[in-house]
Design an enzyme around this catalytic site. Structure first.
Site, mmCIF file in Angstrom:
data_model
loop_
_atom_site.group_PDB
_atom_site.id
_atom_site.type_symbol
_atom_site.label_atom_id
_atom_site.label_comp_id
_atom_site.label_asym_id
_atom_site.label_seq_id
_atom_site.Cartn_x
_atom_site.Cartn_y
_atom_site.Cartn_z
ATOM 1 C CD1 TRP A 124 1.072 -0.281 2.865
ATOM 2 C CD2 TRP A 124 -0.663 0.852 3.729
ATOM 3 N NE1 TRP A 124 1.388 0.038 4.170
ATOM 4 C CE2 TRP A 124 0.339 0.739 4.727
ATOM 5 C CE3 TRP A 124 -1.838 1.524 4.044
ATOM 6 C CZ2 TRP A 124 0.196 1.276 6.001
ATOM 7 C CZ3 TRP A 124 -1.967 2.056 5.321
ATOM 8 C CH2 TRP A 124 -0.967 1.939 6.278
ATOM 9 C CG ASP A 125 4.819 0.682 1.024
ATOM 10 O OD1 ASP A 125 5.599 0.907 1.941
ATOM 11 O OD2 ASP A 125 4.221 -0.416 0.928
ATOM 12 C CD GLU A 263 2.578 -5.350 8.300
ATOM 13 O OE1 GLU A 263 3.788 -5.308 8.611
ATOM 14 O OE2 GLU A 263 2.154 -5.470 7.143
ATOM 15 C CE LYS A 383 6.166 -4.188 11.197
ATOM 16 N NZ LYS A 383 5.897 -5.072 10.060
ATOM 17 C CD GLN A 384 2.869 -0.417 9.831
ATOM 18 O OE1 GLN A 384 3.645 -1.354 9.750
ATOM 19 N NE2 GLN A 384 2.475 0.276 8.789
HETATM 20 O O1 IFM Z 1 3.612 -1.763 3.452
HETATM 21 C C1 IFM Z 1 4.505 -1.908 4.502
HETATM 22 C C2 IFM Z 1 3.789 -2.344 5.759
HETATM 23 O O2 IFM Z 1 2.841 -1.402 6.161
HETATM 24 C C3 IFM Z 1 4.764 -2.540 6.892
HETATM 25 N N1 IFM Z 1 5.774 -3.529 6.522
HETATM 26 C C4 IFM Z 1 6.495 -3.136 5.325
HETATM 27 C C5 IFM Z 1 5.558 -2.927 4.152
HETATM 28 C C6 IFM Z 1 6.340 -2.508 2.915
HETATM 29 O O3 IFM Z 1 6.859 -1.234 3.045
#
Ligand code: IFM
Length: 463
Positions: A124-125, A263, A383-384
């Protein structure tokens, strides 16, 4: 496995020898090409000298830089290193997506061309990348969105195979747009392989719809909407409508069994089924997508609207359900904050200080906990940015209006508390996390925002 060129040359001690090597690269997938090797040889014949090529190269970068150069006015705080690093990132970005890639069938791979991790996969970047491009070189965004459009048939098949309608974009994909997410994850700390259910990150569909709509809003490119954007947004709306079910007890629509951007949470502690229910980011953005789909139908020229609804077999009842969903999707709250997902408040608090003391770097808490025989699923750890993605993509006013329509009140205090709440429970195991936090905190806590920004800049150059 390698392309090499050996040169045998007589050299004389003390004399300088310069070798110029000019390479032309063609593949049979290039446009306007018949036989790649012939095309390469022809190109070499007219390429000119190294000096001439360099001149053209410098000119091309000069042109790009006129649009993309960024200066940091707060140079004293950030220093030259920050500016150089911002420029390095822009340089990386423009090596991946540039006027040279417009006619290629190329997406935005997470690691660009600068690392082999993720095997060139597209996640999704682009959600974070395309806004940079849209305001400076919208043709680049349009090309990336068309890459997604060409994979609409694959997304439709994926939705159908999973028992849904519309289009379900894959979390990780490569050439043909089918799901390529790994199904097992190796924890290097424990040496154990554990199931990987990251394909449940259905919020990837939000990223496609959001970037398509944002591109249209920024550029007013109705042609794009008519030819490509509308179909993607409508099909994604359809997917969300079918992925949600009506919960009679609550009189609300719910979305079960998904993973949010965080995640770490792959499911409920000890549960057999993967995924969580009613991830707030997923649900609220689903309401957003459904509203946009209704907007799309309203702005399409009548003839195209009729054509598209006929082609997609879109019925009035479906649109009425979308409308209803924008008022009735469930959003979980607890202790005066938006819950990351339903049941989040039942999870245990982690002793962050203990883990920091014990491990130092705790970005990958999921791996640390697994190596101790525990699971991140049991704790309030992220994680984020997950809930905070809402504040990254939407203004406070937009988010407030979305929630008001859904029957929830979002006060300034709830926003402040929600941001602080997740900030204290996030390990920033992905660099995207620092990016989102820098942006979100930029409104209210500039010192902290700067910390995240600096951490983000260093993530590629310092380790
Ligand atoms: O898309 C990301 C994800 O949100 C976190 N792990 C790495 C992926 C690739 O950048």
């Amino acid at each position: 496995d390698s392309v090499a060129h050996e040169l045998a040359i007589d050299v004389v001690a003390g004399e300088q020898l310069t070798i110029e090597k000019i390479v032309a690269l063609y593949t049979s997938r290039d446009r306007a090409v018949s036989e790649p090797s012939e095309a390469a040889v022809r190109e070499l014949g007219q390429a000119g000298s190294f000096e001439e090529l360099l001149e053209r190269h410098v000119l091309a970068w000069t042109h790009l830089w006129r649009y993309f150069r960024v200066d940091l006015t707060d140079g004293d705080v950030l220093g030259d290193e920050a500016l150089h690093t911002v420029h390095l990132h822009l340089f990386h970005l423009l090596q991946i997506v540039s006027p040279n890639s417009i006619d290629l069938d190329a997406g935005v791979p997470a690691r660009g061309l600068h690392g082999e991790a993720y095997r060139g996969h597209v996640f999704w970047d682009e959600l974070f990348v395309l806004p940079v491009l849209t305001l400076r070189a919208p043709a680049l965004t349009r090309a990336s969105l068309r890459y997604r459009y060409r994979r609409l048939p694959a997304a439709r098949r994926a939705a159908r195979d999973a028992g849904f309608a519309g289009a379900m974009y894959p979390w990780q994909s490569g050439s043909d747009g089918t799901e390529d997410s790994q199904r097992l994850h190796l924890n290097p700390l424990s040496g154990r392989w554990t199931p990987d259910v990251s394909h449940l990150q259905r919020h990837i569909c939000h990223a496609v719809a959001y970037t398509a709509w944002q591109y249209y809003q920024s550029t007013g490119d109705i042609g794009f909407l008519v030819d490509h954007g509308a179909e993607m947004i409508l099909e994604i709306a359809r997917f969300w409508s079918s992925a949600a079910s009506y919960d009679r007890g609550r009189d609300r629509f719910v979305i079960r069994g998904v993973m949010g951007p965080d995640e770490f949470h792959t499911g409920y502690p000890g549960a057999a089924d993967a995924g969580s229910d009613n991830n707030a980011y997923t649900n609220i953005m689903a309401a957003w997508v459904l509203q946009r789909a209704l907007n799309v139908l309203a702005v399409l020229p009548p003839r195209r609207r009729i054509e598209l609804t006929e082609t997609l077999g879109l019925r009035q009842e479906e649109c009425s359900r979308w409308e209803e969903m924008t008022r009735r999707i469930f959003v979980p709250f607890h202790d005066g904050v938006i819950s990351q997902f339903e049941g989040y408040a039942d999870l245990a608090e982690l002793d962050w200080e203990h883990y920091r003391r014990r491990y130092g770097d705790i970005q990958r808490l999921d791996r640390i906990l697994e190596s101790e025989g525990l699971s991140a699923n049991s704790f309030r750890v992220s994680k984020q940015a997950d809930v905070l993605m809402l504040f990254y993509l939407l203004s406070a006013d937009e988010l407030r209006a979305l929630l008001r329509r859904l029957g929830y009140r979002l006060s300034r205090d709830t926003i402040r508390k929600t941001i602080e709440y997740y900030l204290a429970r996030t390990s920033h195991g992905s660099t995207l996390s620092a990016l989102v936090h820098a942006w979100v905190l930029g409104r209210a806590n500039r010192d902290k925002a700067l910390e995240h920004f600096t951490r983000l800049l260093r993530s590629d150059t310092a380790d």
